[in-house]
Design a protein around this motif. Structure first.
Motif: not given
Length: 254
Positions: A89-92, A97-104
């Motif tokens: 779940q943490t990987q998901t 998070l990256r898809a939603l924020t666009g950041e590292t």
């Protein structure tokens, strides 16, 4: 002359100390380096290194005459990955998070008095900030480190600050304690340039079986991560933590 004989427990702690000595900046160790680092005689250093090699915790490079972490660590990591639903779940959540924020985005674990980047997904944007997997930072500097302190009582934070290997927080202990109080109310920590120059980061602890063990972080260049962008990313981070907490509670055996 070698040191006096040590107990089995002492030998275990000595071997574990050698394993802890490996990091992103020091991926190999030689016998003389171990002896100097821990104050052991060369025979003791080599005895410990060979014992770890025999159990595949270390591998030996005869050309460089150095040791590095071995495959047994990967096996144990695999055990952890399959132990429960949380790691998957943490990987998901990291991907979301990256898809939603666009950041590292990254996951940091508390290891001793440091936080270590164990997973990282760099931003797809050409200008980005990366910490680097295996890199350590103080618990008193940066959003991730401070996020790992959110569940500690004030007395324990003060005890931590008194330890000799812990750098003093920027602004002093009182400033750090005030930051943690404010962060607990909003659910995340914020940091600007404390660990990586020109960066701004936010972080929140993962709702693990033991609090203060790991945290998510979102980090970006200061020029692109102003108050509006940071607040939007923070809302996303808090929402993801709530989603993860709900999933884990649903998977908890009754």
């Amino acid at each position: 002359m070698d040191e006096p004989s040590v107990t089995g427990t002492q030998s275990v702690f000595r071997a574990l100390s050698i394993m802890h000595a490996f990091n992103a900046a020091r991926s190999t160790l030689t016998g003389p380096e171990v002896a100097e680092l821990f104050g052991y005689s060369p025979p003791t250093a080599y005895r410990l290194l060979r014992a770890l090699e025999a159990e595949n915790f270390l591998i030996y490079d005869p050309n460089a005459r150095s040791y590095s972490p071995g495959p047994e660590i990967l096996r144990l990591a695999g055990v952890m990955l399959h132990r429960d639903a949380l790691v998957a779940q943490t990987q998901t959540t990291l991907i979301r998070l990256r898809a939603l924020t666009g950041e590292t985005v990254a996951i940091y674990w508390r290891l001793g008095n440091k936080c270590t980047c164990t997973q990282e997904m760099p931003s797809p944007q050409p200008t980005r900030i990366e910490a680097g997997i295996g890199v350590d930072f103080p618990l008193t500097r940066g959003a991730a480190g401070k996020a790992l302190l959110l569940d500690l009582p004030e007395a324990e934070v003060r005890d931590l600050l008194a330890e000799p290997d812990v750098p003093a927080p920027i602004g002093g202990a009182r400033t750090l304690l005030a930051e943690l109080t404010a962060a607990r109310k909003r659910g995340y920590t914020v940091s600007g340039g404390e660990t990586i120059e020109g960066s701004v980061s936010i972080a929140a602890p993962i709702p693990w079986v033991r609090q203060g063990l790991a945290a998510y972080s979102v980090i970006a260049p200061e020029s692109r991560f102003g108050p509006r962008e940071r607040d939007a990313a923070a809302r996303t981070l808090v929402e993801e933590m709530a989603r993860l907490r709900s999933i884990l509670q649903g998977n908890t055996p009754h």
